[in-house]
Design an enzyme around this catalytic site. Structure first.
Site, PDB file in Angstrom:
ATOM      1  N   PHE A 143     101.796 101.873 -73.295  1.00 11.12           N
ATOM      2  CA  PHE A 143     100.993 100.284 -72.712  1.00 11.12           C
ATOM      3  C   PHE A 143      99.655 100.472 -73.069  1.00 11.12           C
ATOM      4  O   PHE A 143      98.804 100.994 -72.630  1.00 11.12           O
ATOM      5  CB  PHE A 143     101.765  99.390 -72.160  1.00 11.12           C
ATOM      6  CG  PHE A 143     102.982  98.625 -72.171  1.00 11.12           C
ATOM      7  CD1 PHE A 143     104.105  99.956 -72.171  1.00 11.12           C
ATOM      8  CD2 PHE A 143     102.680  97.466 -72.935  1.00 11.12           C
ATOM      9  CE1 PHE A 143     105.320  99.202 -72.929  1.00 11.12           C
ATOM     10  CE2 PHE A 143     104.272  97.160 -73.411  1.00 11.12           C
ATOM     11  CZ  PHE A 143     105.544  97.880 -73.032  1.00 11.12           C
ATOM     12  N   ASP A 164      92.818 102.407 -62.181  1.00  9.74           N
ATOM     13  CA  ASP A 164      92.055 103.984 -62.177  1.00  9.74           C
ATOM     14  C   ASP A 164      91.262 103.871 -61.933  1.00  9.74           C
ATOM     15  O   ASP A 164      91.041 105.084 -61.370  1.00  9.74           O
ATOM     16  CB  ASP A 164      91.196 103.120 -63.378  1.00  9.74           C
ATOM     17  CG  ASP A 164      92.194 102.836 -65.068  1.00  9.74           C
ATOM     18  OD1 ASP A 164      92.800 103.567 -65.070  1.00  9.74           O
ATOM     19  OD2 ASP A 164      92.037 101.850 -65.709  1.00  9.74           O
ATOM     20  N   LYS A 173      90.694  96.977 -39.703  1.00  8.98           N
ATOM     21  CA  LYS A 173      90.555  95.773 -40.545  1.00  8.98           C
ATOM     22  C   LYS A 173      88.978  96.233 -40.726  1.00  8.98           C
ATOM     23  O   LYS A 173      88.324  95.719 -39.412  1.00  8.98           O
ATOM     24  CB  LYS A 173      91.101  94.290 -40.619  1.00  8.98           C
ATOM     25  CG  LYS A 173      90.769  93.462 -41.271  1.00  8.98           C
ATOM     26  CD  LYS A 173      91.562  92.092 -40.184  1.00  8.98           C
ATOM     27  CE  LYS A 173      90.727  90.556 -41.213  1.00  8.98           C
ATOM     28  NZ  LYS A 173      90.718  89.414 -40.884  1.00  8.98           N
ATOM     29  N   LYS A 189      93.867 106.182 -77.008  1.00  9.39           N
ATOM     30  CA  LYS A 189      95.402 105.966 -76.523  1.00  9.39           C
ATOM     31  C   LYS A 189      96.008 107.089 -76.353  1.00  9.39           C
ATOM     32  O   LYS A 189      96.745 108.120 -75.331  1.00  9.39           O
ATOM     33  CB  LYS A 189      95.772 104.988 -75.553  1.00  9.39           C
ATOM     34  CG  LYS A 189      94.048 104.000 -74.599  1.00  9.39           C
ATOM     35  CD  LYS A 189      94.828 103.057 -73.736  1.00  9.39           C
ATOM     36  CE  LYS A 189      93.543 102.401 -73.268  1.00  9.39           C
ATOM     37  NZ  LYS A 189      93.119 101.528 -72.618  1.00  9.39           N
ATOM     38  N   ASN A 210      96.655  94.050 -59.317  1.00 12.10           N
ATOM     39  CA  ASN A 210      96.032  93.039 -60.940  1.00 12.10           C
ATOM     40  C   ASN A 210      96.974  92.392 -60.988  1.00 12.10           C
ATOM     41  O   ASN A 210      97.640  92.216 -60.608  1.00 12.10           O
ATOM     42  CB  ASN A 210      95.792  94.606 -61.975  1.00 12.10           C
ATOM     43  CG  ASN A 210      96.994  94.965 -61.540  1.00 12.10           C
ATOM     44  OD1 ASN A 210      98.230  94.596 -62.509  1.00 12.10           O
ATOM     45  ND2 ASN A 210      97.159  96.549 -61.597  1.00 12.10           N
ATOM     46  N   LYS A 225      96.373 111.011 -75.049  1.00 12.25           N
ATOM     47  CA  LYS A 225      97.769 110.635 -73.834  1.00 12.25           C
ATOM     48  C   LYS A 225      99.635 111.770 -74.663  1.00 12.25           C
ATOM     49  O   LYS A 225      99.748 111.436 -73.940  1.00 12.25           O
ATOM     50  CB  LYS A 225      98.076 109.028 -73.392  1.00 12.25           C
ATOM     51  CG  LYS A 225      97.039 108.854 -72.423  1.00 12.25           C
ATOM     52  CD  LYS A 225      96.880 107.905 -71.546  1.00 12.25           C
ATOM     53  CE  LYS A 225      95.178 106.841 -71.272  1.00 12.25           C
ATOM     54  NZ  LYS A 225      96.022 106.173 -70.032  1.00 12.25           N
TER      55      LYS A 225
HETATM   56  N1  CTP Z   1      98.284 104.877 -66.831  1.00 11.61           N
HETATM   57  C1  CTP Z   1      98.389 105.756 -66.358  1.00 11.61           C
HETATM   58  N2  CTP Z   1      97.798 106.313 -65.318  1.00 11.61           N
HETATM   59  C2  CTP Z   1      96.550 105.469 -64.955  1.00 11.61           C
HETATM   60  C3  CTP Z   1      96.182 104.293 -65.906  1.00 11.61           C
HETATM   61  C4  CTP Z   1      96.670 104.108 -67.074  1.00 11.61           C
HETATM   62  O1  CTP Z   1     100.022 106.370 -66.380  1.00 11.61           O
HETATM   63  N3  CTP Z   1      95.956 105.662 -63.367  1.00 11.61           N
HETATM   64  C5  CTP Z   1      99.420 104.564 -68.467  1.00 11.61           C
HETATM   65  C6  CTP Z   1      99.704 102.713 -68.405  1.00 11.61           C
HETATM   66  O2  CTP Z   1     100.717 102.819 -67.531  1.00 11.61           O
HETATM   67  C7  CTP Z   1      99.343 102.600 -69.908  1.00 11.61           C
HETATM   68  C8  CTP Z   1      98.427 103.523 -69.997  1.00 11.61           C
HETATM   69  O3  CTP Z   1      98.208 104.122 -69.493  1.00 11.61           O
HETATM   70  O4  CTP Z   1     100.743 102.507 -70.392  1.00 11.61           O
HETATM   71  C9  CTP Z   1      97.192 102.781 -70.848  1.00 11.61           C
HETATM   72  O5  CTP Z   1      96.647 101.813 -69.748  1.00 11.61           O
HETATM   73  P1  CTP Z   1      95.194 101.372 -69.848  1.00 11.61           P
HETATM   74  O6  CTP Z   1      94.931 100.598 -68.146  1.00 11.61           O
HETATM   75  O7  CTP Z   1      95.634 100.559 -70.916  1.00 11.61           O
HETATM   76  O8  CTP Z   1      94.846 102.586 -70.436  1.00 11.61           O
HETATM   77  P2  CTP Z   1      93.453 103.114 -69.761  1.00 11.61           P
HETATM   78  O9  CTP Z   1      93.819 104.734 -70.336  1.00 11.61           O
HETATM   79  O10 CTP Z   1      93.927 103.051 -68.257  1.00 11.61           O
HETATM   80  O11 CTP Z   1      91.980 103.350 -70.142  1.00 11.61           O
HETATM   81  P3  CTP Z   1      91.097 101.626 -69.997  1.00 11.61           P
HETATM   82  O12 CTP Z   1      92.232 100.670 -68.265  1.00 11.61           O
HETATM   83  O13 CTP Z   1      89.805 102.099 -69.962  1.00 11.61           O
HETATM   84  O14 CTP Z   1      91.745 100.629 -71.097  1.00 11.61           O
END
Ligand code: CTP
Length: 400
Positions: free
Chosen positions: A322, A278, A288, A336, A209, A340
């Site tokens: 975040f 995610d 490859k 969130k 990303n 969390k």
């Molecule tokens: N985070 C994490 N582990 C994951 C995904 C996210 O610890 N597998 C943490 C990120 O570091 C951030 C927070 O969760 O502090 C929110 O991450 P974000 O990507 O905005 O949210 P998600 O919970 O992944 O939800 P979505 O992608 O559906 O918005």
């Protein structure tokens, strides 16, 4: 602390102006570079010549007459300053600064500066305790000006009470203190995650990303400056290791989870600025993947949500997440925060210019578990890191 620092000393017109001479002298002894601006009334108490001799630089006081040997206008002096110190600060200059009046060299220059501004108010007790002066000082403090409270004692006017200029030694110590971060996180362990993870598809490709790591690295650096023991668990990033920070490099979400859990138990504060994948490919090809004429399908499986797991296992830790969103910022961030089990979430709309991934600045809204929320203006990620740590320190103080 003061070596090589550029300090503009603004002297306004009160009897304590003579003590500013010693402040300048002490700043010089501490190897600071000093330039003095006097108001017209200050020149009635002490001559510009005195300050010129002690500071080793021409003194500015009249907007309309160029200094003889140092030909530069008020904006240049405002830009030059690392610190602006007003000693003594009279009710008049305090009132002007609080109301945005710029009608002489000192008030104009201080309005133009971006440096920290520190004031040492000194005046008669009744003036100092006048509600108008108190309100002006509160307003300046709220706006981020540093106020050195006056000492209490016998004043030049014969009255006993607050209003005396503190000793020059103390004023210089306060100025020096500004250049070192206050060790507000000494004895605390701060765990920060930063940058994005990479989930391999085959030996040469991955799903990643846009996260640069700037926000997390700035937070780790700022926490270390405040005296914390800092562990930074980072996905791949081009940024260099911040000073006094233990850096643990990882690639995948699974590696980040392991590294974070290993540091979690004795952490006091956990800040999860990383952009964690995610999903990851459910099968990683050993070779490859070769192209063919048709389409290919990648099957993805969920990674574990590290922050949610930390939230479930939380004992004493302060947890900060975040939320990078492209729509419904407040609703999504609030969900969130609750889901969390966080203490605070830093939400930003990454579609706004100047916010989010790979930008040098950020625009965020901070939400707390008690429902409070605050919006911060656009600022560099370094400044934002400092602001966020101040808010986190306040949380920890309430928690102790
Ligand atoms: N985070 C994490 N582990 C994951 C995904 C996210 O610890 N597998 C943490 C990120 O570091 C951030 C927070 O969760 O502090 C929110 O991450 P974000 O990507 O905005 O949210 P998600 O919970 O992944 O939800 P979505 O992608 O559906 O918005």
């Amino acid at each position: 602390m003061l070596t090589g620092k550029k300090v503009v000393v603004g002297v306004s017109g009160g009897i304590a102006a003579y003590k500013a001479v010693e402040v300048v002298s002490r700043l010089k002894k501490a190897k600071a570079e000093v330039r003095v601006i006097m108001t017209r009334s200050a020149t009635e108490f002490v001559t510009p010549l005195t300050f010129r001799e002690i500071s080793g630089n021409p003194v500015a006081s009249d907007m309309w007459r160029e200094p003889k040997t140092w030909n530069v206008e008020h904006i240049a002096m405002a830009n030059w300053a690392d610190l602006f110190l007003i000693v003594p600060a009279t009710a008049n200059i305090i009132g002007k600064m609080a109301s945005g009046i710029a009608d002489d060299m000192l008030s104009t220059t201080v309005m133009a500066t971006k440096s920290p501004v520190m004031l040492a108010p000194a005046m008669n007790t009744n003036m100092y305790t006048n509600p108008v002066v108190s309100a002006n000082l509160s307003r300046l403090a709220e706006l981020g000006y540093y106020i050195i409270p006056p000492a209490t004692g016998m004043l030049a006017c014969g009255v006993e009470g607050p209003g005396r200029l503190p000793e020059p030694e103390l004023i210089v110590a306060e100025a020096a203190q500004l250049f070192t971060e206050r060790q507000t996180l000494a004895g605390k362990k701060v765990l920060v995650t930063a940058a994005g993870t990479r989930e391999p598809i085959d030996p040469v490709r991955y799903i990643g990303n846009r996260s640069s790591g700037k926000m997390g690295y700035s937070l780790a650096a700022a926490a270390a400056k405040r005296g914390a023991t800092v562990v930074l668990v980072s996905g791949p990033s081009g940024l260099s290791q911040p000073e006094n920070v233990l850096l643990k490099k990882v690639e995948t979400a699974a590696e980040m989870r392991q590294a974070v859990l290993a540091e979690y138990d004795d952490a006091d504060i956990v800040i999860k600025a990383a952009a964690v994948a995610d999903y990851r490919p459910s099968v990683v090809s050993e070779q490859k993947i070769k192209k063919n004429d048709g389409t290919i399908t990648l099957v993805l499986e969920k990674t574990s949500d590290i922050l949610a797991e930390l939230g479930r296992e939380k004992t004493h830790q302060i947890l900060i997440g975040f939320a990078a969103e492209t729509q419904d910022l407040l609703t999504n961030a609030t969900v969130k925060l609750t889901k969390k089990n966080l203490d605070m979430i830093v939400a930003n709309d990454v579609t706004v210019p100047g916010a989010g991934f790979d930008a040098d600045t950020n625009i965020v809204r901070v939400l707390y578990r008690d429902g409070r929320s605050e919006e911060l203006p656009q600022m560099s990620k370094e400044s934002l890191a400092g602001h966020l740590l101040d808010k986190i320190t306040a949380l920890i103080t309430n928690n102790d």
